[in-house]
Design an enzyme around this catalytic site. Structure first.
Site, PDB file in Angstrom:
ATOM      1  N   ASP A   1       0.890  -1.160   0.000  1.00 36.61           N
ATOM      2  CA  ASP A   1       0.000   0.000   0.000  1.00 36.61           C
ATOM      3  C   ASP A   1       0.938   1.222   0.000  1.00 36.61           C
ATOM      4  OD1 ASP A   1      -2.266   1.676   0.482  1.00 36.61           O
ATOM      5  OD2 ASP A   1      -1.762   1.672   2.617  1.00 36.61           O
ATOM      6  N   LEU A   2       0.442   2.387  -0.391  1.00 37.80           N
ATOM      7  CA  LEU A   2       1.328   3.559  -0.455  1.00 37.80           C
ATOM      8  C   LEU A   2       1.125   4.492   0.747  1.00 37.80           C
ATOM      9  CD1 LEU A   2       3.381   5.291  -2.069  1.00 37.80           C
ATOM     10  CD2 LEU A   2       1.440   6.254  -3.303  1.00 37.80           C
ATOM     11  N   ASP A   3      -0.069   5.087   0.805  1.00 36.17           N
ATOM     12  CA  ASP A   3      -0.339   6.041   1.884  1.00 36.17           C
ATOM     13  C   ASP A   3      -0.370   5.324   3.234  1.00 36.17           C
ATOM     14  OD1 ASP A   3      -1.181   8.268   3.352  1.00 36.17           O
ATOM     15  OD2 ASP A   3      -3.281   7.714   3.061  1.00 36.17           O
TER      16      ASP A   3
ATOM     17  N   LYS B   1     -10.690  -1.276  -2.326  1.00 34.74           N
ATOM     18  CA  LYS B   1     -10.496  -1.988  -1.068  1.00 34.74           C
ATOM     19  C   LYS B   1     -11.778  -1.834  -0.243  1.00 34.74           C
ATOM     20  CE  LYS B   1      -5.667  -0.507  -1.281  1.00 34.74           C
ATOM     21  NZ  LYS B   1      -4.566   0.303  -0.718  1.00 34.74           N
TER      22      LYS B   1
ATOM     23  N   THR C   1       0.652  10.500   2.919  1.00 37.35           N
ATOM     24  CA  THR C   1      -0.067  11.475   2.097  1.00 37.35           C
ATOM     25  C   THR C   1      -1.413  11.836   2.719  1.00 37.35           C
ATOM     26  OG1 THR C   1      -0.750   9.599   0.724  1.00 37.35           O
ATOM     27  CG2 THR C   1       0.955  11.033  -0.181  1.00 37.35           C
TER      28      THR C   1
ATOM     29  N   SER D   1      -2.039   0.725  -4.594  1.00 35.06           N
ATOM     30  CA  SER D   1      -2.591   1.932  -3.971  1.00 35.06           C
ATOM     31  C   SER D   1      -3.843   2.372  -4.706  1.00 35.06           C
ATOM     32  CB  SER D   1      -1.550   3.060  -4.037  1.00 35.06           C
ATOM     33  OG  SER D   1      -2.148   4.297  -3.729  1.00 35.06           O
ATOM     34  N   ALA D   2      -4.828   2.866  -3.948  1.00 34.63           N
ATOM     35  CA  ALA D   2      -6.057   3.390  -4.552  1.00 34.63           C
ATOM     36  C   ALA D   2      -5.799   4.729  -5.243  1.00 34.63           C
ATOM     37  CB  ALA D   2      -7.115   3.571  -3.469  1.00 34.63           C
TER      38      ALA D   2
ATOM     39  N   LYS E   1      -9.190   7.055   4.395  1.00 35.17           N
ATOM     40  CA  LYS E   1      -7.957   6.327   4.086  1.00 35.17           C
ATOM     41  C   LYS E   1      -8.252   5.079   3.256  1.00 35.17           C
ATOM     42  CE  LYS E   1      -5.186   8.095   7.855  1.00 35.17           C
ATOM     43  NZ  LYS E   1      -4.475   7.835   9.103  1.00 35.17           N
TER      44      LYS E   1
ATOM     45  N   GLU F   1      -0.108  -3.247   4.670  1.00 34.89           N
ATOM     46  CA  GLU F   1      -1.201  -2.263   4.733  1.00 34.89           C
ATOM     47  C   GLU F   1      -1.276  -1.587   6.095  1.00 34.89           C
ATOM     48  OE1 GLU F   1      -3.847  -0.618   3.808  1.00 34.89           O
ATOM     49  OE2 GLU F   1      -4.079  -1.190   1.710  1.00 34.89           O
ATOM     50  N   ASP F   2      -1.795  -0.349   6.094  1.00 32.53           N
ATOM     51  CA  ASP F   2      -2.009   0.344   7.373  1.00 32.53           C
ATOM     52  C   ASP F   2      -3.498   0.482   7.689  1.00 32.53           C
ATOM     53  OD1 ASP F   2      -2.413   2.220   5.254  1.00 32.53           O
ATOM     54  OD2 ASP F   2      -2.381   3.814   6.763  1.00 32.53           O
TER      55      ASP F   2
HETATM   56  P1  B16 Z   1      -6.130   9.957  -5.354  1.00 31.17           P
HETATM   57  P2  B16 Z   1      -3.648   4.258  -0.518  1.00 31.17           P
HETATM   58  C1  B16 Z   1      -5.420   6.254  -1.014  1.00 31.17           C
HETATM   59  O1  B16 Z   1      -4.107   5.760  -0.989  1.00 31.17           O
HETATM   60  C2  B16 Z   1      -5.620   7.228   0.126  1.00 31.17           C
HETATM   61  O2  B16 Z   1      -5.483   6.560   1.364  1.00 31.17           O
HETATM   62  C3  B16 Z   1      -7.015   7.814   0.042  1.00 31.17           C
HETATM   63  O3  B16 Z   1      -7.233   8.734   1.089  1.00 31.17           O
HETATM   64  C4  B16 Z   1      -7.207   8.496  -1.327  1.00 31.17           C
HETATM   65  O4  B16 Z   1      -8.524   9.013  -1.461  1.00 31.17           O
HETATM   66  C5  B16 Z   1      -6.948   7.469  -2.424  1.00 31.17           C
HETATM   67  O5  B16 Z   1      -5.629   6.946  -2.263  1.00 31.17           O
HETATM   68  C6  B16 Z   1      -7.132   8.040  -3.813  1.00 31.17           C
HETATM   69  O6  B16 Z   1      -6.144   8.979  -4.073  1.00 31.17           O
HETATM   70  O7  B16 Z   1      -7.148  11.020  -5.165  1.00 31.17           O
HETATM   71  O8  B16 Z   1      -4.705  10.469  -5.348  1.00 31.17           O
HETATM   72  O9  B16 Z   1      -6.427   9.099  -6.580  1.00 31.17           O
HETATM   73  O10 B16 Z   1      -3.742   4.202   0.987  1.00 31.17           O
HETATM   74  O11 B16 Z   1      -4.535   3.230  -1.211  1.00 31.17           O
HETATM   75  O12 B16 Z   1      -2.224   4.221  -1.007  1.00 31.17           O
HETATM   76 MG    MG Z   2      -2.935   3.186   3.286  1.00 27.08          MG
END
Ligand code: B16
Ligand code: MG
Length: 220
Positions: free
Chosen positions: A8-10, A147, A16, A116-117, A45, A171-172
């Site tokens: 996972d990224l964030d 997710k 972020t 990552s989403a 998140k 994952e967090d």
């Molecule tokens: P974007 P992850 C997610 O990252 C964030 O946790 C979430 O808050 C955010 O809305 C989503 O990415 C989409 O991000 O607007 O940059 O496409 O935790 O899956 O790495």
């Molecule tokens: Mg995350």
């Protein structure tokens, strides 16, 4: 046999969430008159951009107030604001311990990908100077479900050409752990053990993530 890692990224590689929060706070207030707080941010998140907006509108009891076009404008405005904030990210924004962990896993012959989403994941990975650390980044715009659906983690293993049983997912968020488990991968949670209780192995913070401990737990 353990062959690779899906990240996972964030919250795992970098933080972020605070930038997403700042950007949503601004847009929710300006465009919808909704004041969000930290607890709303927690719920965002791992959610996609549009699902995050829907969650905010619901919080403000305005879920039926806007057309799809208006919502698309708000989401795009949030992303413009967010992009300005992440522009100043540097390798210093890699969470504690993760640079060394990535180095250790590559030295041990493992491969890694990103689940990552975020549609901005490639930009963020580039700003962190980690592009060569990953063999693939899943494109979230190609996914049917977010997710906790396992799809993103399955795609991330496919990018490495490994079976789900051969990878570890990190994952967090509890929705992420649910997705990793549903994909049939070994799940590593980073954070609060009461929130991440379904993970196969839990570390309190990124600084504690340890390759030897993961290998041991994976093989037990
Ligand atoms: P974007 P992850 C997610 O990252 C964030 O946790 C979430 O808050 C955010 O809305 C989503 O990415 C989409 O991000 O607007 O940059 O496409 O935790 O899956 O790495
Ligand atoms: Mg995350």
């Amino acid at each position: 046999m353990l062959k690779g890692f899906v990240f996972d990224l964030d919250g795992v590689i970098t933080d972020t969430a605070r930038y997403h929060y700042e950007a949503w706070k601004h847009v929710a207030q300006e465009e919808a008159g909704i004041t969000i707080n930290e607890s709303v941010n927690e719920q965002l998140k791992g959610l996609s951009r549009m699902d995050s907006l829907e969650t905010i509108l619901k919080f403000g009891h305005k879920e039926n107030r806007y057309t799809d076009t208006e919502k698309a404008v708000m989401a795009s405005e949030k992303n413009d604001y967010y992009l300005k904030l992440i522009k100043n990210m540097t390798p210093k924004d890699i969470l504690p311990g993760m640079k060394d962990f990535l180095k250790a896993l590559h030295e041990a012959g493992y491969r890694a990908s990103i689940a990552s989403a975020s549609k901005n994941a490639p930009t963020i990975i580039d700003r962190l100077g980690l592009t060569t650390s990953f063999d693939g980044i899943v494109d979230p715009s190609l996914l049917k479900k977010g997710k906790p659906d396992p799809e993103i983690f399955e795609r991330a293993a496919e990018l490495l050409q490994f079976d789900n049983s051969e990878v570890v997912g990190l994952e967090d968020a509890s929705a992420g752990i649910a997705g990793i488990n549903a994909a049939g991968q070994f799940s590593v949670g980073i954070g609060d053990k009461t929130i991440l209780k379904d993970a196969d192995l839990i570390f309190p913070s990124t600084a504690d993530v340890d390759l030897k401990a993961i290998e041991k737990a994976f093989n037990d």
